[in-house]
Design a protein around this motif. Sequence first.
Motif, mmCIF file in Angstrom:
data_model
loop_
_atom_site.group_PDB
_atom_site.id
_atom_site.type_symbol
_atom_site.label_atom_id
_atom_site.label_comp_id
_atom_site.label_asym_id
_atom_site.label_seq_id
_atom_site.Cartn_x
_atom_site.Cartn_y
_atom_site.Cartn_z
ATOM 1 N N LYS A 231 18.133 -25.274 16.685
ATOM 2 C CA LYS A 231 17.271 -26.227 15.973
ATOM 3 C C LYS A 231 17.546 -27.644 16.465
ATOM 4 O O LYS A 231 18.664 -27.970 16.868
ATOM 5 C CB LYS A 231 17.544 -26.164 14.469
ATOM 6 N N LYS A 241 12.473 -34.401 10.711
ATOM 7 C CA LYS A 241 11.666 -33.272 11.129
ATOM 8 C C LYS A 241 12.575 -32.239 11.773
ATOM 9 O O LYS A 241 13.441 -32.591 12.578
ATOM 10 C CB LYS A 241 10.591 -33.721 12.122
ATOM 11 N N LEU A 243 12.862 -28.975 14.169
ATOM 12 C CA LEU A 243 12.204 -28.121 15.149
ATOM 13 C C LEU A 243 13.025 -26.845 15.281
ATOM 14 O O LEU A 243 14.208 -26.903 15.615
ATOM 15 C CB LEU A 243 12.110 -28.835 16.500
ATOM 16 N N VAL A 246 13.965 -23.742 19.323
ATOM 17 C CA VAL A 246 13.506 -24.522 20.474
ATOM 18 C C VAL A 246 13.994 -23.880 21.773
ATOM 19 O O VAL A 246 15.124 -23.376 21.849
ATOM 20 C CB VAL A 246 13.995 -25.988 20.386
ATOM 21 N N THR A 250 13.868 -27.593 26.468
ATOM 22 C CA THR A 250 13.239 -28.663 25.689
ATOM 23 C C THR A 250 13.960 -29.992 25.935
ATOM 24 O O THR A 250 15.184 -30.062 25.886
ATOM 25 C CB THR A 250 13.276 -28.330 24.186
#
Length: 265
Positions: A231, A241, A243, A246, A250
């Motif tokens: 994450k 936020k 994510l 991933v 990334t």
Amino acid sequence: MSCKKLIFLVLGALFVFVSASFASSGGYVVGEGDVLRITVYDHPDLETKVRVNGEGQILMPLLGHVDVAGLTVSQISKKLAKMLADGYLVDPQVNVFIEEYGSKKAVILGMVKNPGLYELSGPTTLLELISKAGGLSKDAGNKVTIKRIDPDGKKKVINIDLKALMEGGDISLNIQIKDGDNVYVSKAGMVYVTGEVKEPDAYKIDEGTTVIKAIALAGGFTGKAAKGKIKIIRMVNGKKKVLKNVPLDTAVLPEDVIVVPESFF
């Protein structure tokens, strides 16, 4: 000693030599506060050491006050020789040396060990100014911003890529610092890696750093890591936020928190 520090020392030494050569060649423009030592061949009585005053003048035997503001060392030599040849000496040979620099200053702030106002002791490059300020701090980034006001009054902003200069060896980026320059060394972007990595901590990142590179900086995964469930916790417009899941390629952003959870199977 790290490779980056070694490159810094080598480049710094190189430009100390270049700057010294530039000054000795007479290319330095004198200003208020500089102390000049002036000699006239075969006329020791005319040897003098004098400081440039607030009006940009020096006091010279026989000649009185002489305007030198905006002139280089070699131009001053020629001007004094011409003035002495006008009714005083036959073919005078005048030498001018900088005894003490004191006219030009620049400010360096940001991620250096001793930020502040520094005198420019003759021609000074960016690396020399950083060296005067004690070198880069551990949180220094790769961007240097120089704010400058040109002689015509126009403001100019110059961006320097420190990584390209210090690691890439692009010495064209080691520009001369000018009187009145404001130099700012940026702070490095930081990413936080936590969870099932060997050395969870905060790490400096470059533009384009990926999740897997950040995890490598943290020593890699532990044997318990759930590699497919990573994450990123990111602040977007002041709001947190998350994510989930991933991919390892990334790209991360400064202040991201990378969380590597534990695998339960």
